[in-house]
Design a protein around this motif. Structure first.
Motif, PDB file in Angstrom:
ATOM      1  N   ILE A 188       0.805  -1.138   0.067  1.00 41.83           N
ATOM      2  CA  ILE A 188      -0.181   0.129   0.207  1.00 41.83           C
ATOM      3  C   ILE A 188       1.018   1.379  -0.056  1.00 41.83           C
ATOM      4  CG2 ILE A 188      -1.791   1.179   1.224  1.00 41.83           C
ATOM      5  CD1 ILE A 188      -3.013  -1.298  -0.006  1.00 41.83           C
ATOM      6  N   PRO A 194      -6.726  10.991  -3.638  1.00 35.90           N
ATOM      7  CA  PRO A 194      -8.118  10.488  -3.763  1.00 35.90           C
ATOM      8  C   PRO A 194      -8.205   9.254  -2.704  1.00 35.90           C
ATOM      9  CG  PRO A 194      -6.473   9.761  -5.362  1.00 35.90           C
ATOM     10  CD  PRO A 194      -5.897  10.660  -4.537  1.00 35.90           C
ATOM     11  N   ASN A 195      -9.560   8.842  -2.754  1.00 39.85           N
ATOM     12  CA  ASN A 195      -9.846   7.698  -1.865  1.00 39.85           C
ATOM     13  C   ASN A 195      -9.063   6.415  -2.147  1.00 39.85           C
ATOM     14  OD1 ASN A 195     -11.811   8.641  -0.188  1.00 39.85           O
ATOM     15  ND2 ASN A 195     -13.479   8.332  -1.454  1.00 39.85           N
ATOM     16  N   GLY A 196      -8.533   5.882  -1.268  1.00 32.28           N
ATOM     17  CA  GLY A 196      -7.474   4.648  -1.353  1.00 32.28           C
ATOM     18  C   GLY A 196      -6.075   4.916  -1.730  1.00 32.28           C
ATOM     19  N   ALA A 197      -5.762   6.412  -1.713  1.00 33.88           N
ATOM     20  CA  ALA A 197      -4.449   6.901  -1.862  1.00 33.88           C
ATOM     21  C   ALA A 197      -3.294   6.193  -0.845  1.00 33.88           C
ATOM     22  CB  ALA A 197      -4.407   8.173  -1.994  1.00 33.88           C
ATOM     23  N   GLY A 198      -3.851   6.072   0.427  1.00 24.44           N
ATOM     24  CA  GLY A 198      -3.092   5.553   1.436  1.00 24.44           C
ATOM     25  C   GLY A 198      -2.852   6.360   2.545  1.00 24.44           C
ATOM     26  N   SER A 252      -4.924   7.389   5.278  1.00 28.09           N
ATOM     27  CA  SER A 252      -5.389   6.811   6.453  1.00 28.09           C
ATOM     28  C   SER A 252      -4.336   5.760   7.050  1.00 28.09           C
ATOM     29  CB  SER A 252      -6.646   6.011   6.383  1.00 28.09           C
ATOM     30  OG  SER A 252      -8.038   6.801   6.358  1.00 28.09           O
ATOM     31  N   THR A 253      -3.927   5.000   5.972  1.00 24.42           N
ATOM     32  CA  THR A 253      -2.966   4.112   6.148  1.00 24.42           C
ATOM     33  C   THR A 253      -1.689   4.815   6.923  1.00 24.42           C
ATOM     34  OG1 THR A 253      -3.673   2.531   4.691  1.00 24.42           O
ATOM     35  CG2 THR A 253      -1.547   1.968   5.459  1.00 24.42           C
TER      36      THR A 253
END
Ligand code: ADP
Ligand code: ADP
Length: 229
Positions: A18, A37-41, A43-44
């Motif tokens: 990720i 964008p959403n899913g870019a990482g 939060s991770t």
């Protein structure tokens, strides 16, 4: 002066990579937005910095300390984390919700110093009028400010915020961004916020990290990031 130093950080959920080779410096007393964008990482990355997730490789330093060697309580003394708004219901008043922030890993705590601190952060956020309201009867914008106050009550030098403006109308978005900006300038905390709206980020933050597919593709002042994109 660098507050958070990240070098060559990689992270994957299982075998799916990720985050790839993330290296960034977050300066003390700055307001940094992670945009993408959403899913870019985004939060991770915040979860790795808060040691909720452990990177597969690379290092994170908070001041001079390697996060790998910090115990949970030490992490909590240095970093406060506002998770992405969930549908969690706090069966308590605003005052008690913020008070819980004082002892995030012990739970309930209740002495005079803690209570004084809660009043102080409620005043700083301009929400002392709400102290005796029940958390779950407030609007989304008010709840978000209370969650920020709860993190502030932890009295750390760094506050990590995961999309605190999602699900809010534009006026509440501006209000939350202004509150964070004010805290950074008055209280000298370092704020690192995930946000998907570049406009909002560039209007309020000192530095922007643009993320795409788990990589930081551009970093700098809003004007620099906007001209290189
Ligand atoms: P962002 O915050 O930028 O929307 P995330 O960090 O939430 O991005 O997610 C990055 C990628 O990791 C996405 O592809 C997402 O589906 C995936 N992901 C997030 N959490 C998990 C998880 N617990 N298990 C597996 N994949 C996950
Ligand atoms: P965010 O991207 O801000 O973390 P999401 O709605 O994507 O919010 O994720 C909500 C929860 O689901 C998080 O705990 C995240 O880690 C987890 N999650 C996200 N994507 C996946 C995935 N592909 N597989 C498993 N869990 C996931």
């Amino acid at each position: 002066m660098v507050k958070i130093k990240i070098r060559d950080m990689c992270f994957g959920y299982g075998s799916t990579p990720i985050l790839e080779d993330v290296s960034v410096d977050i300066y003390r007393s700055s307001f940094v937005s992670i945009v993408g964008p959403n899913g870019a990482g985004k939060s991770t990355m915040l979860k790795c910095i808060n040691k909720i997730l452990m990177p597969n490789s690379g290092d994170i330093h908070i001041d001079e300390c390697n996060l790998k060697h910090m115990k949970r309580m030490e992490v909590a003394r240095n970093l406060a984390y506002v998770p992405q708004s969930s549908n969690r219901i706090f069966p308590t008043t605003v005052f008690e919700t913020v008070l819980m922030g004082r002892r995030p890993h012990i739970g309930w705590f209740n002495n005079e110093i803690d209570k004084e601190k809660v009043w102080q952060v409620l005043e700083e956020m301009g929400i002392e009028d709400l102290a005796l309201c029940s958390f779950d009867e407030l609007s989304g914008g008010q709840q978000q400010k209370i969650l920020i106050a709860r993190a502030l009550a932890q009295d750390t030098g760094v506050i990590l915020l995961d999309e605190p403006t999602s699900n809010l109308d534009i006026w509440h978005q501006l209000d939350v961004m202004e509150s964070v900006q004010r805290l950074v300038s008055e209280k000298k905390v370092t704020a690192l916020m995930a946000v998907h709206d570049l406009n909002l980020a560039s209007r309020y933050s000192d530095q922007i990290l643009m993320m795409k597919d788990g990589k930081v593709v551009s970093a700098g002042k809003p004007s620099q990031v906007l001209t290189t994109e």
